[in-house]
Design a protein around this motif. Structure first.
Motif, PDB file in Angstrom:
ATOM      1  N   TYR A 121      34.635  26.210  49.684  1.00 21.39           N
ATOM      2  CA  TYR A 121      35.055  27.163  48.378  1.00 21.39           C
ATOM      3  C   TYR A 121      33.986  27.359  47.404  1.00 21.39           C
ATOM      4  O   TYR A 121      34.156  27.333  46.157  1.00 21.39           O
ATOM      5  CB  TYR A 121      36.250  26.105  48.079  1.00 21.39           C
ATOM      6  CG  TYR A 121      36.901  27.190  47.000  1.00 21.39           C
ATOM      7  CD1 TYR A 121      37.554  28.122  47.126  1.00 21.39           C
ATOM      8  CD2 TYR A 121      37.314  26.467  45.793  1.00 21.39           C
ATOM      9  CE1 TYR A 121      38.201  28.949  46.057  1.00 21.39           C
ATOM     10  CE2 TYR A 121      37.831  26.982  44.504  1.00 21.39           C
ATOM     11  CZ  TYR A 121      38.467  28.253  44.794  1.00 21.39           C
ATOM     12  OH  TYR A 121      39.249  28.826  43.929  1.00 21.39           O
ATOM     13  N   GLY A 122      32.587  26.959  47.799  1.00 16.43           N
ATOM     14  CA  GLY A 122      31.855  26.976  46.882  1.00 16.43           C
ATOM     15  C   GLY A 122      31.253  25.559  46.328  1.00 16.43           C
ATOM     16  O   GLY A 122      32.286  24.853  46.727  1.00 16.43           O
ATOM     17  N   ARG A 176      43.794  20.477  43.812  1.00 16.55           N
ATOM     18  CA  ARG A 176      43.951  21.153  45.002  1.00 16.55           C
ATOM     19  C   ARG A 176      44.509  22.459  44.923  1.00 16.55           C
ATOM     20  O   ARG A 176      44.751  23.094  45.861  1.00 16.55           O
ATOM     21  CB  ARG A 176      44.407  20.344  46.305  1.00 16.55           C
ATOM     22  CG  ARG A 176      43.950  19.106  46.617  1.00 16.55           C
ATOM     23  CD  ARG A 176      42.625  19.330  47.273  1.00 16.55           C
ATOM     24  NE  ARG A 176      42.060  17.977  47.823  1.00 16.55           N
ATOM     25  CZ  ARG A 176      42.062  17.790  49.151  1.00 16.55           C
ATOM     26  NH1 ARG A 176      42.718  18.440  49.916  1.00 16.55           N
ATOM     27  NH2 ARG A 176      41.640  16.490  49.417  1.00 16.55           N
ATOM     28  N   ALA A 177      45.152  22.647  43.693  1.00 18.15           N
ATOM     29  CA  ALA A 177      46.092  23.992  43.696  1.00 18.15           C
ATOM     30  C   ALA A 177      45.302  25.244  43.562  1.00 18.15           C
ATOM     31  O   ALA A 177      45.705  26.150  44.110  1.00 18.15           O
ATOM     32  CB  ALA A 177      46.819  23.803  42.235  1.00 18.15           C
ATOM     33  N   GLU A 178      44.132  25.093  42.993  1.00 15.40           N
ATOM     34  CA  GLU A 178      43.395  26.580  42.974  1.00 15.40           C
ATOM     35  C   GLU A 178      42.870  27.218  44.157  1.00 15.40           C
ATOM     36  O   GLU A 178      43.471  28.361  44.196  1.00 15.40           O
ATOM     37  CB  GLU A 178      41.976  26.414  41.888  1.00 15.40           C
ATOM     38  CG  GLU A 178      41.287  27.461  41.536  1.00 15.40           C
ATOM     39  CD  GLU A 178      39.908  27.162  40.811  1.00 15.40           C
ATOM     40  OE1 GLU A 178      38.929  27.691  41.338  1.00 15.40           O
ATOM     41  OE2 GLU A 178      39.915  26.448  40.040  1.00 15.40           O
ATOM     42  N   PRO A 179      42.553  26.666  45.047  1.00 13.34           N
ATOM     43  CA  PRO A 179      42.077  27.242  46.148  1.00 13.34           C
ATOM     44  C   PRO A 179      43.423  27.955  46.899  1.00 13.34           C
ATOM     45  O   PRO A 179      43.380  29.085  47.475  1.00 13.34           O
ATOM     46  CB  PRO A 179      41.626  26.090  47.217  1.00 13.34           C
ATOM     47  CG  PRO A 179      40.899  25.066  46.310  1.00 13.34           C
ATOM     48  CD  PRO A 179      41.958  25.241  45.212  1.00 13.34           C
ATOM     49  N   LEU A 201      36.810  33.159  49.767  1.00 14.97           N
ATOM     50  CA  LEU A 201      38.332  33.158  50.093  1.00 14.97           C
ATOM     51  C   LEU A 201      38.511  34.793  50.887  1.00 14.97           C
ATOM     52  O   LEU A 201      39.812  35.002  51.253  1.00 14.97           O
ATOM     53  CB  LEU A 201      39.276  33.571  48.642  1.00 14.97           C
ATOM     54  CG  LEU A 201      39.166  31.903  48.172  1.00 14.97           C
ATOM     55  CD1 LEU A 201      40.115  32.233  46.808  1.00 14.97           C
ATOM     56  CD2 LEU A 201      40.041  30.957  48.781  1.00 14.97           C
ATOM     57  N   PHE A 202      37.622  35.648  50.992  1.00 15.36           N
ATOM     58  CA  PHE A 202      37.843  36.879  51.707  1.00 15.36           C
ATOM     59  C   PHE A 202      38.272  37.079  53.035  1.00 15.36           C
ATOM     60  O   PHE A 202      39.455  37.314  53.260  1.00 15.36           O
ATOM     61  CB  PHE A 202      36.473  37.867  51.466  1.00 15.36           C
ATOM     62  CG  PHE A 202      36.728  39.220  52.148  1.00 15.36           C
ATOM     63  CD1 PHE A 202      37.109  40.170  50.985  1.00 15.36           C
ATOM     64  CD2 PHE A 202      36.121  39.556  53.353  1.00 15.36           C
ATOM     65  CE1 PHE A 202      37.424  41.347  51.594  1.00 15.36           C
ATOM     66  CE2 PHE A 202      36.454  40.806  53.512  1.00 15.36           C
ATOM     67  CZ  PHE A 202      37.123  41.599  52.685  1.00 15.36           C
ATOM     68  N   PHE A 241      39.216  27.194  57.860  1.00 13.57           N
ATOM     69  CA  PHE A 241      37.937  27.678  56.692  1.00 13.57           C
ATOM     70  C   PHE A 241      37.739  26.599  55.920  1.00 13.57           C
ATOM     71  O   PHE A 241      36.777  26.597  55.129  1.00 13.57           O
ATOM     72  CB  PHE A 241      38.651  28.889  56.126  1.00 13.57           C
ATOM     73  CG  PHE A 241      38.752  30.255  56.842  1.00 13.57           C
ATOM     74  CD1 PHE A 241      37.617  30.984  56.779  1.00 13.57           C
ATOM     75  CD2 PHE A 241      39.724  30.494  57.192  1.00 13.57           C
ATOM     76  CE1 PHE A 241      37.831  32.183  57.738  1.00 13.57           C
ATOM     77  CE2 PHE A 241      40.238  31.765  58.159  1.00 13.57           C
ATOM     78  CZ  PHE A 241      38.950  32.404  58.241  1.00 13.57           C
ATOM     79  N   GLY A 242      37.998  25.399  56.291  1.00 17.18           N
ATOM     80  CA  GLY A 242      37.601  24.333  55.402  1.00 17.18           C
ATOM     81  C   GLY A 242      37.841  24.436  53.847  1.00 17.18           C
ATOM     82  O   GLY A 242      36.892  23.999  52.975  1.00 17.18           O
TER      83      GLY A 242
END
Length: 312
Positions: A166-167, A93-96, A180-181, A260-261
């Motif tokens: 997140y794609g 979960r760290a990347e987002p 993420l914008f 934003f899920g």
């Protein structure tokens, strides 16, 4: 070296208290993970067996010592519900959260620092009052409300950005950035208020110094006076507040990630609290606290570069 060692020693003391407080708060909170997992129809024998399997029937101090022993070995425990190591869950979960924090800080700095510098340079002018008003407005608008407005306009009406997510699993970096914008903008606008006010206040203090007047009396251009002499010497409080903002965004992105899920750390915290998943809650809070403390340590180390007086 002495300064660095003192900061490291202070950081270790802070983390010890953080570990103790997090453990105590999590375990005295109402709710039993065994009851949540088995449901209301479970018998008392089933609940007791599950509590014994996870060591939840031990005295609180015994659980605390076991928790400390696991931490010394670098083990944050295993999720009660998911059956996976906490470190593995956090790594997934760290990347987002990491990229959301970086992009939000960049957005906040791009908005706040130029406006703060210019507002201080044009003190008491219309631009100064406008910048101060914008800072107050940004601080008054909740980031989740701004996120909902951005979703309604830029996503649903114009279709420029995705609503949530997140794609896909194999999405490239630009796709991730596209998702993420909007959350980065909503968090960045909210965080820019404090940075703008600190930048303006720090620049006002420096612009009234004698060396700035001396530089102007020598015929130096205004841009060089403001950026080389004033802004450079005003960096210490600005760097401090930017670093603190970045650290706070790691923990403060919880609601924005839910809106934003985003499958980030904030989403994991909320899910774990609802499930009373003690190991995940403890591990997540400790990692966030460690990031906060490390960010403060890095800021202190940056002082050595920005302000030579710290060395003496």
């Amino acid at each position: 070296m002495s300064y660095t060692l003192q900061r490291i020693a202070g950081m270790m003391v802070v983390m010890f208290f953080v570990v103790s407080i997090v453990f105590l708060i999590v375990h005295i909170a109402p709710g039993d993970p065994a009851v949540v997992m088995l449901g209301p129809s479970a018998s008392e024998e089933q609940v007791a067996a599950l509590r014994a399997a996870w060591g939840l029937d031990r005295p609180l101090f015994g659980q605390y010592l076991l928790f400390l022993g696991q931490l010394v070995q670098g083990d944050l425990g295993q999720s009660i519900f998911l059956g996976k190591p906490v470190l593995e869950l956090l790594a997934g979960r760290a990347e987002p959260t990491f990229f959301l924090t970086i992009f939000s800080t960049v957005v906040a700095c791009l908005i706040a620092i130029p406006l703060g510098v210019y507002a201080a340079y044009r003190r008491n002018s219309l631009w100064d009052r406008l910048a101060t008003s914008l800072a107050m407005l940004a601080a008054s608008v909740p980031s989740f409300w701004l996120g909902l407005i951005l979703i309604q306009t830029l996503s649903l009406q114009f279709g420029w950005f995705p609503v949530s997510g997140y794609g896909g699993p194999g999405a490239d970096f630009m796709t991730r950035l596209h998702h993420l914008f909007l959350p980065a903008v909503s968090l960045g606008i909210y965080s820019s208020a404090l940075i703008l006010r600190f930048t303006r206040a720090s620049m006002l203090d420096v612009l009234s110094e004698d060396y700035v007047r001396t530089a102007r009396s020598k015929g130096m251009g205004e841009f060089r006076v403001v950026m080389k002499h004033a802004f450079k010497n005003a960096l210490v409080p600005i760097v401090t507040i930017v670093g603190m903002t970045m650290a706070l965004l790691v923990a403060g992105a919880v609601i924005t990630e839910m809106v934003f899920g985003l499958p980030g750390v904030g989403n994991l915290i909320v899910t774990s609290v609802l499930r009373r998943d003690y190991p995940v809650i403890q591990g997540t809070l400790l990692v966030v606290s460690l990031i906060y403390v490390l960010m403060n340590f890095l800021i202190d180390m940056l002082y050595l570069v920005i302000d030579p007086r710290v060395k003496y």
